[in-house]
Enzyme design. Structure first.
Site, PDB file in Angstrom:
ATOM      1  N   HIS A  24      30.379  40.925  36.623  1.00  0.00           N
ATOM      2  CA  HIS A  24      31.484  41.858  36.903  1.00  0.00           C
ATOM      3  C   HIS A  24      31.273  43.241  36.280  1.00  0.00           C
ATOM      4  CE1 HIS A  24      33.888  38.851  38.841  1.00  0.00           C
ATOM      5  NE2 HIS A  24      34.026  38.106  37.758  1.00  0.00           N
TER       6      HIS A  24
ATOM      7  N   ASP B  38      32.629  28.070  38.436  1.00  0.00           N
ATOM      8  CA  ASP B  38      34.089  28.074  38.537  1.00  0.00           C
ATOM      9  C   ASP B  38      34.588  27.854  39.965  1.00  0.00           C
ATOM     10  OD1 ASP B  38      33.013  30.514  39.151  1.00  0.00           O
ATOM     11  OD2 ASP B  38      34.192  31.667  37.703  1.00  0.00           O
TER      12      ASP B  38
END
Ligand code: ZN
Length: 312
Positions: free
Chosen positions: A125, A246
């Protein structure tokens, strides 16, 4: 040949506030799972500190300076609502960078067939000048530039199966025609980017959004229909993986329904493509994964495929 497992105890010194999902226990769970793997091909490697030169291939000096200056002498400081630094965070993040470049050296120098880096904080990110989403430096994008500029590769593919879009990787490599960045992710979800019409400056970005609730069947279909054909066309000389776990059904931060078998499957298929085009060369680095049991089981499944394929 063998599979390198790179990590460093410094990655346990990046301490986030109580209740934060990206926590020290994640790596401890992975270490415990890896200790149960009985495979002669597992080569444990201490990750070196990454260098400023490597970071500055994708981030400006001002970004590195800002991270250094934000590090507190005690406690923890919030860089945004999700992203925190503690006294040990810089060294931890530099291990994440160094793990990538070391793993790439080892794979390209044919010391090992493939490699997995168990590091934190994660990286995908982090944008050019913006730490975000638990991430400080764009580990995998730094690795891609390193493979291109230092090792002289001409085509590097990056595959990101973390449930969140790899907005940082996309940002850092938007104008890099020597890479193909392919990301599957739940949408809508943090960070909000990753639409199929975001294709990079030279069609070098491929985003495959998945609906909330998508299971392994939908995930596999997306890869078989879209991502694998693009990788075959691109014919990478090296495949880098942003391995976030995830998208697992048990994960508390998202709503995809994958199991560890799906992570093993995608790893196997990426090994097949690497065998065809890239002499089997794969370097994978940990991104997300916040349910400790799911993270441990998924990492183990991923690593076992790399070991199996590295041994042949
Ligand atoms: Zn994630």
């Amino acid at each position: 040949m063998t599979t390198a497992f790179l990590t460093h105890s410094d990655c346990l010194q990046h301490v986030t506030p109580d209740g934060h999902p990206e926590r020290v226990d994640r790596l401890m769970a992975i270490y415990a799972a890896v200790d149960t793997i009985d495979h002669a091909g597992l080569l444990r490697v201490e990750a070196p500190l990454g260098s400023a030169d490597d970071i500055l291939r994708v981030h400006p000096r001002s970004h590195l300076d800002a991270i250094e200056q934000a590090i507190p002498s005690s406690g923890s400081v919030a860089l945004d609502a999700d992203t925190h630094v503690s006294p040990g965070s810089l060294r931890a993040a530099l291990r994440g960078v160094g793990a990538m470049t070391k793993a790439i050296d080892m794979v390209l120098d044919e010391e090992v067939q493939n490699a997995f880096a168990a590091v934190r904080p994660p990286g995908h990110h982090a944008e050019t000048s913006t730490p975000m989403g638990f991430c400080l430096f764009g580990n995998i994008a730094i690795g891609a530039k390193y493979a291109l500029d230092v090792h002289g590769l001409k085509r590097v593919a990056l595959v990101d199966f973390d449930v969140h879009h790899g907005n940082g990787t996309q940002d850092l490599l938007w104008n890099e025609p020597r890479v193909l960045f392919a990301s599957s992710h739940q949408m809508p979800l943090y960070p909000g980017s990753g639409y199929a019409n975001e294709t990079g400056a030279s069609d070098n970005v491929l985003n495959v959004p998945l609906d909330a609730g998508a299971d392994g069947r939908a995930f596999r279909q997306a890869y078989e229909r879209t991502i694998f054909p693009a990788l075959e066309d691109f014919a990478p000389e090296l495949i880098l993986i942003s391995a976030g776990f995830d998208a697992h059904a048990r994960d508390p931060l998202a709503n995809l329904m994958l199991t560890e078998a799906d992570f093993a499957w995608v790893t196997e298929k990426l090994c097949d493509i690497a065998d065809t085009h890239a002499k089997g060369r794969i370097v994978s680095t940990l991104e997300g994964g916040y349910d400790l049991d799911a993270l441990a089981a998924s990492t183990k499944a991923h690593l076992e495929v790399l070991l199996e394929r590295g041994a042949t």
